[in-house]
Scaffold this motif. Structure first.
Motif, mmCIF file in Angstrom:
data_model
loop_
_atom_site.group_PDB
_atom_site.id
_atom_site.type_symbol
_atom_site.label_atom_id
_atom_site.label_comp_id
_atom_site.label_asym_id
_atom_site.label_seq_id
_atom_site.Cartn_x
_atom_site.Cartn_y
_atom_site.Cartn_z
ATOM 1 N N ALA A 56 78.558 19.917 16.853
ATOM 2 C CA ALA A 56 78.568 20.947 15.814
ATOM 3 C C ALA A 56 77.961 22.255 16.317
ATOM 4 N N CYS A 57 76.908 22.168 17.111
ATOM 5 C CA CYS A 57 76.266 23.378 17.633
ATOM 6 C C CYS A 57 77.184 24.102 18.618
ATOM 7 N N GLU A 58 77.908 23.366 19.431
ATOM 8 C CA GLU A 58 78.809 24.013 20.387
ATOM 9 C C GLU A 58 80.021 24.636 19.699
ATOM 10 N N ARG A 59 80.424 24.107 18.550
ATOM 11 C CA ARG A 59 81.558 24.663 17.810
ATOM 12 C C ARG A 59 81.161 25.792 16.864
ATOM 13 N N ALA A 60 79.865 25.927 16.568
ATOM 14 C CA ALA A 60 79.418 26.932 15.601
ATOM 15 C C ALA A 60 79.738 28.340 16.091
ATOM 16 N N GLN A 61 80.170 29.186 15.148
ATOM 17 C CA GLN A 61 80.510 30.566 15.471
ATOM 18 C C GLN A 61 79.236 31.409 15.512
ATOM 19 N N SER A 62 79.068 32.138 16.616
ATOM 20 C CA SER A 62 77.896 32.993 16.763
ATOM 21 C C SER A 62 78.149 33.994 17.878
ATOM 22 N N SER A 63 77.403 35.091 17.838
ATOM 23 C CA SER A 63 77.524 36.081 18.910
ATOM 24 C C SER A 63 76.879 35.573 20.193
ATOM 25 N N CYS A 65 69.557 26.037 17.748
ATOM 26 C CA CYS A 65 70.608 25.596 16.840
ATOM 27 C C CYS A 65 70.010 24.564 15.884
ATOM 28 N N ASP A 66 70.109 24.848 14.599
ATOM 29 C CA ASP A 66 69.669 23.916 13.561
ATOM 30 C C ASP A 66 70.886 23.203 13.004
ATOM 31 N N TYR A 67 70.856 21.887 13.020
ATOM 32 C CA TYR A 67 71.954 21.071 12.510
ATOM 33 C C TYR A 67 71.472 20.331 11.275
ATOM 34 N N ASP A 68 72.211 20.485 10.194
ATOM 35 C CA ASP A 68 71.880 19.794 8.950
ATOM 36 C C ASP A 68 72.679 18.496 8.907
ATOM 37 N N PRO A 69 72.034 17.329 9.081
ATOM 38 C CA PRO A 69 72.774 16.062 9.124
ATOM 39 C C PRO A 69 73.396 15.669 7.791
ATOM 40 N N ILE A 70 72.913 16.206 6.693
ATOM 41 C CA ILE A 70 73.479 15.878 5.387
ATOM 42 C C ILE A 70 74.786 16.651 5.180
ATOM 43 N N LYS A 71 74.735 17.954 5.419
ATOM 44 C CA LYS A 71 75.920 18.802 5.246
ATOM 45 C C LYS A 71 76.818 18.802 6.480
ATOM 46 N N ARG A 72 76.317 18.294 7.591
ATOM 47 C CA ARG A 72 77.020 18.290 8.880
ATOM 48 C C ARG A 72 77.441 19.698 9.273
ATOM 49 N N LYS A 73 76.468 20.620 9.190
ATOM 50 C CA LYS A 73 76.717 22.020 9.476
ATOM 51 C C LYS A 73 75.650 22.523 10.443
ATOM 52 N N ALA A 74 76.082 23.327 11.410
ATOM 53 C CA ALA A 74 75.160 23.877 12.401
ATOM 54 C C ALA A 74 75.041 25.376 12.223
ATOM 55 N N GLU A 75 73.834 25.888 12.456
ATOM 56 C CA GLU A 75 73.570 27.324 12.403
ATOM 57 C C GLU A 75 72.833 27.708 13.670
ATOM 58 N N ILE A 76 73.358 28.674 14.377
ATOM 59 C CA ILE A 76 72.758 29.111 15.633
ATOM 60 C C ILE A 76 71.839 30.292 15.375
ATOM 61 N N GLY A 77 70.667 30.234 15.988
ATOM 62 C CA GLY A 77 69.713 31.328 15.885
ATOM 63 C C GLY A 77 69.051 31.452 14.538
ATOM 64 N N SER A 78 69.226 30.481 13.676
ATOM 65 C CA SER A 78 68.618 30.546 12.357
ATOM 66 C C SER A 78 67.216 29.965 12.396
ATOM 67 N N SER A 79 66.438 30.346 11.457
ATOM 68 C CA SER A 79 65.119 29.765 11.302
ATOM 69 C C SER A 79 65.220 28.675 10.245
ATOM 70 N N PHE A 80 64.835 27.479 10.594
ATOM 71 C CA PHE A 80 64.960 26.348 9.676
ATOM 72 C C PHE A 80 64.193 26.583 8.395
ATOM 73 N N LEU A 81 63.024 27.197 8.474
ATOM 74 C CA LEU A 81 62.209 27.383 7.284
ATOM 75 C C LEU A 81 62.758 28.463 6.350
ATOM 76 N N GLU A 82 63.581 29.370 6.885
ATOM 77 C CA GLU A 82 64.116 30.440 6.063
ATOM 78 C C GLU A 82 65.533 30.135 5.569
ATOM 79 N N ARG A 83 66.060 28.990 5.916
ATOM 80 C CA ARG A 83 67.418 28.633 5.524
ATOM 81 C C ARG A 83 67.497 28.334 4.046
ATOM 82 N N GLU A 84 68.693 28.490 3.477
ATOM 83 C CA GLU A 84 68.908 28.227 2.047
ATOM 84 C C GLU A 84 68.740 26.776 1.729
#
Length: 115
Positions: A50-57, A96-115
């Motif tokens: 998921a992290c390798e497929r995530a869209q990011s700059s 890269c933060d991966y949410d195992p429940i939603k199966r979604k990855a976010e690159i460069g995000s801060s886990f504590l500031e995520r929605e």
């Protein structure tokens, strides 16, 4: 003399109770570590894909990365009913933060500031 026997008996019961609590805590901690290791092993391959497929700059390259590490499974209790989980990987200083429940990855995000 009876008072002394009662005090000694209560002291022995307190020490035995504290020992039992300590043993129970130790066993539970071992089970939690085992469960966490199992979940992290189960989630790892999904997180990498998921992290390798995530869209990011900034591209996330786990395979072929020069410096890779696993921060691991984290959780934050947002309120008394919601627990957010995240599995964090780092490759070449790209988080890269991966949410195992939603199966979604976010690159460069801060886990504590995520929605």
């Amino acid at each position: 003399m009876t008072f002394q026997k009662i005090v000694v008996a209560l002291l022995v019961l307190i020490v035995a109770g504290l020992g039992g609590i300590g043993y129970f805590e130790w066993r539970m901690a071992a089970q939690v570590r085992t469960l966490k290791a199992f979940v992290e092993g189960y989630v790892f391959s999904d997180a990498v894909m998921a992290c390798e497929r995530a869209q990011s700059s900034t591209p996330f390259k786990w395979n072929g990365g020069k410096s890779t590490s696993v921060i691991g499974l984290n959780s934050v209790k947002a309120d008394k009913y919601t627990v957010s989980a995240s599995y964090t990987l780092v490759a070449d200083n790209v988080y890269c933060d991966y949410d195992p429940i939603k199966r979604k990855a976010e690159i460069g995000s801060s886990f504590l500031e995520r929605e």
